[in-house]
Design a protein around this motif. Structure first.
Motif, PDB file in Angstrom:
ATOM      1  N   LEU A 194       0.838  -1.142   0.131  1.00 29.06           N
ATOM      2  CA  LEU A 194      -0.214  -0.168   0.016  1.00 29.06           C
ATOM      3  C   LEU A 194       0.805   1.258   0.048  1.00 29.06           C
ATOM      4  O   LEU A 194       0.406   2.318  -0.945  1.00 29.06           O
ATOM      5  CB  LEU A 194      -1.065  -0.148   1.323  1.00 29.06           C
ATOM      6  CG  LEU A 194      -1.758   1.398   1.260  1.00 29.06           C
ATOM      7  CD1 LEU A 194      -2.786   1.332   0.164  1.00 29.06           C
ATOM      8  CD2 LEU A 194      -2.660   1.100   2.752  1.00 29.06           C
ATOM      9  N   GLN A 195       2.132   1.208   0.544  1.00 31.81           N
ATOM     10  CA  GLN A 195       3.081   2.423   0.540  1.00 31.81           C
ATOM     11  C   GLN A 195       3.416   2.730  -0.376  1.00 31.81           C
ATOM     12  O   GLN A 195       3.626   3.867  -0.848  1.00 31.81           O
ATOM     13  CB  GLN A 195       4.080   2.329   1.696  1.00 31.81           C
ATOM     14  CG  GLN A 195       4.763   3.372   2.347  1.00 31.81           C
ATOM     15  CD  GLN A 195       3.822   4.485   2.761  1.00 31.81           C
ATOM     16  OE1 GLN A 195       2.936   4.344   3.345  1.00 31.81           O
ATOM     17  NE2 GLN A 195       4.223   5.790   2.304  1.00 31.81           N
ATOM     18  N   ARG A 196       3.907   1.623  -1.292  1.00 34.73           N
ATOM     19  CA  ARG A 196       4.472   1.829  -2.598  1.00 34.73           C
ATOM     20  C   ARG A 196       3.626   2.397  -3.598  1.00 34.73           C
ATOM     21  O   ARG A 196       3.875   3.163  -4.473  1.00 34.73           O
ATOM     22  CB  ARG A 196       4.991   0.508  -3.048  1.00 34.73           C
ATOM     23  CG  ARG A 196       6.367  -0.256  -2.364  1.00 34.73           C
ATOM     24  CD  ARG A 196       6.783  -1.208  -3.158  1.00 34.73           C
ATOM     25  NE  ARG A 196       5.909  -2.309  -3.344  1.00 34.73           N
ATOM     26  CZ  ARG A 196       6.039  -3.384  -2.411  1.00 34.73           C
ATOM     27  NH1 ARG A 196       6.778  -3.307  -1.483  1.00 34.73           N
ATOM     28  NH2 ARG A 196       5.297  -4.298  -2.626  1.00 34.73           N
ATOM     29  N   ALA A 197       2.225   1.884  -3.338  1.00 35.52           N
ATOM     30  CA  ALA A 197       1.313   2.359  -4.417  1.00 35.52           C
ATOM     31  C   ALA A 197       1.060   3.936  -4.182  1.00 35.52           C
ATOM     32  O   ALA A 197       0.811   4.750  -5.171  1.00 35.52           O
ATOM     33  CB  ALA A 197      -0.087   1.668  -4.063  1.00 35.52           C
ATOM     34  N   LEU A 198       0.924   4.342  -2.815  1.00 36.62           N
ATOM     35  CA  LEU A 198       0.612   5.737  -2.369  1.00 36.62           C
ATOM     36  C   LEU A 198       1.973   6.597  -2.930  1.00 36.62           C
ATOM     37  O   LEU A 198       1.762   7.720  -3.520  1.00 36.62           O
ATOM     38  CB  LEU A 198       0.416   5.925  -0.891  1.00 36.62           C
ATOM     39  CG  LEU A 198      -0.703   5.287  -0.519  1.00 36.62           C
ATOM     40  CD1 LEU A 198      -0.897   5.265   1.055  1.00 36.62           C
ATOM     41  CD2 LEU A 198      -2.070   6.178  -1.104  1.00 36.62           C
ATOM     42  N   GLU A 199       3.126   6.117  -2.601  1.00 37.90           N
ATOM     43  CA  GLU A 199       4.225   7.106  -3.080  1.00 37.90           C
ATOM     44  C   GLU A 199       4.308   7.027  -4.606  1.00 37.90           C
ATOM     45  O   GLU A 199       4.683   8.144  -5.094  1.00 37.90           O
ATOM     46  CB  GLU A 199       5.546   6.308  -2.452  1.00 37.90           C
ATOM     47  CG  GLU A 199       5.760   6.382  -1.059  1.00 37.90           C
ATOM     48  CD  GLU A 199       6.907   5.813  -0.361  1.00 37.90           C
ATOM     49  OE1 GLU A 199       7.684   4.964  -1.189  1.00 37.90           O
ATOM     50  OE2 GLU A 199       7.018   5.891   0.830  1.00 37.90           O
ATOM     51  N   HIS A 200       4.104   5.879  -5.204  1.00 40.27           N
ATOM     52  CA  HIS A 200       3.797   5.981  -6.883  1.00 40.27           C
ATOM     53  C   HIS A 200       2.971   6.883  -7.402  1.00 40.27           C
ATOM     54  O   HIS A 200       3.109   7.858  -8.162  1.00 40.27           O
ATOM     55  CB  HIS A 200       3.512   4.732  -7.314  1.00 40.27           C
ATOM     56  CG  HIS A 200       3.788   4.679  -8.689  1.00 40.27           C
ATOM     57  ND1 HIS A 200       4.917   4.722  -9.646  1.00 40.27           N
ATOM     58  CD2 HIS A 200       2.452   4.591  -9.723  1.00 40.27           C
ATOM     59  CE1 HIS A 200       4.335   4.759 -10.974  1.00 40.27           C
ATOM     60  NE2 HIS A 200       3.041   4.484 -11.066  1.00 40.27           N
TER      61      HIS A 200
END
Length: 382
Positions: free
Chosen positions: A335-341
């Motif tokens: 989820l964090q990777r998706a948000l940062e992307h």
């Protein structure tokens, strides 16, 4: 042998008739040519208005062939070639005009200006520079100087650019004080990169005198002062910037936690909080969070949540969620990777003139060559 006068009497009427026929033929030919030139001209104009440039050029070429002394047709033809990207043909047309001895002075200056534009559009900057310099003292002088300024900025010849800008300012062709300050900053950047730090400081200060409300000299000067160990001076420079150009303060926000380590947190934190309340921004928010990291009782990451009450921000939400425990922690990294992307493009800077986006802030847009066209705020904040 006796001379017969009757032949003379017969010859005079014959010569008169032949002369009359010749004059009639020449008159008809001249009328035909004068009719064909305007006809070809209007035909070309009609094609041009209908955006049929190929046919328009053919018609104008026909008109020029019928009447090679028509300078306006040459100008029209040269401009059409330039618009089509056929710069060699445009150059030939305008050079042919300049070679004519009967060309009036205004038309000669106009042809010289058109030739300079041909070279400029073709990317032949050295030849364009030479052509533009020949326009000094003409009605195209102001336009030529602006074009020369663009050439020198493009080639990063800041000395020549400064000379032209000073001349234009003296001639009251505009206020170039901010641009001159940028040129000084560019030169100071080169000095700093080569280790001439004190000379660079002096040049930044000179730029600040020239344009007191410009953000760049203050930001760059504060950074270099801190680098030299003059943190008190850097702090004073930033305080002055907050008064004269508060909009540029986010660009120096990353310097504030470093100054706090040297000067102490007590004076910098309250001041930074006041600036943030005055003009909330992601960079000032990040500087406050960094200051809080060394103080356990400080708000810290909770500032991200408080920022969401002021402005909806995916960037602030992503940074808060980075260290927030989840009920299903195994899904947290994905989820964090998706948000940062998703939030990464929102942290870029965008040129207000051409829309060119970049991860770093530019004072001189690499896309459209505009100065000060990048706001100091991120894309998400615009």
């Amino acid at each position: 042998m006796e001379f017969d006068l009757s032949w003379i009497l017969l010859g005079f009427p014959l010569a008169f008739v032949l002369g009359w026929l010749a004059s009639r033929f020449d008159a008809r030919q001249m009328r035909a040519e004068s009719r064909s030139a305007p006809k070809a001209y209007f035909k070309g104009l009609n094609f041009l208005l209908n955006e049929q440039q190929d046919k328009a050029i053919d018609a104008f070429i026909e008109a020029v062939q019928n009447d090679p002394d028509t300078s306006e047709l040459h100008f029209a033809l040269g401009n059409l070639f330039r618009r089509r990207g056929e710069y060699n043909r445009a150059v030939r047309v305008h050079e042919h005009l300049l070679s004519r001895g009967d060309l009036s002075r205004p038309d000669r200056d106009r042809a010289q200006h058109a030739l300079a534009l041909d070279f400029l559009k073709a990317g032949l900057l050295d030849r364009a520079e030479d052509a533009l310099r020949r326009l000094e003292g003409t009605s195209f002088e102001a336009e030529a100087r602006l074009a020369l300024l663009a050439i020198y900025e493009r080639s990063r010849d800041w000395k020549q650019a400064s000379d032209i800008a000073h001349r234009m300012q003296t001639a009251r062709q505009g206020d170039f004080s901010v641009r001159l300050a940028h040129y000084l900053c560019e030169g100071a950047d080169v000095l700093a990169a080569t280790g001439k730090l004190e000379e660079a400081v002096a040049q930044y200060q000179q730029a600040l005198v020239l344009a007191p409300s410009a953000g760049r000299p203050q930001v760059d000067l504060a950074r270099l002062q801190h680098r030299l160990g003059h943190s008190e001076q850097a702090w004073s420079t930033l305080q002055g910037m907050a008064e004269k150009s508060p909009g540029a303060l986010p660009l120096a926000a990353a310097l504030l936690p470093e100054l706090a380590q040297v000067l102490g947190d007590a004076q910098i934190r309250p001041w930074l909080e006041a600036q943030y309340e005055r003009l909330p921004s992601l960079d000032l928010l990040q500087a406050l969070v960094a200051l809080d990291a060394a103080h356990p009782g400080a708000p810290g990451r909770e500032r991200y949540v408080a920022h969401l009450d002021k402005e909806p921000s995916l960037v602030a939400a992503t940074r808060w969620l980075a260290d927030e425990p989840f009920a299903q922690e195994q899904h947290h990294p994905a989820l964090q990777r998706a948000l940062e992307h998703a939030s990464k493009p929102l942290t870029r800077y965008r040129c207000a003139a051409c829309g060119f986006e970049a991860r770093q802030h530019f004072w001189h847009c690499p896309g459209c060559q505009s100065w000060d066209s990048y706001p100091a705020r991120r894309v998400e904040e615009l």
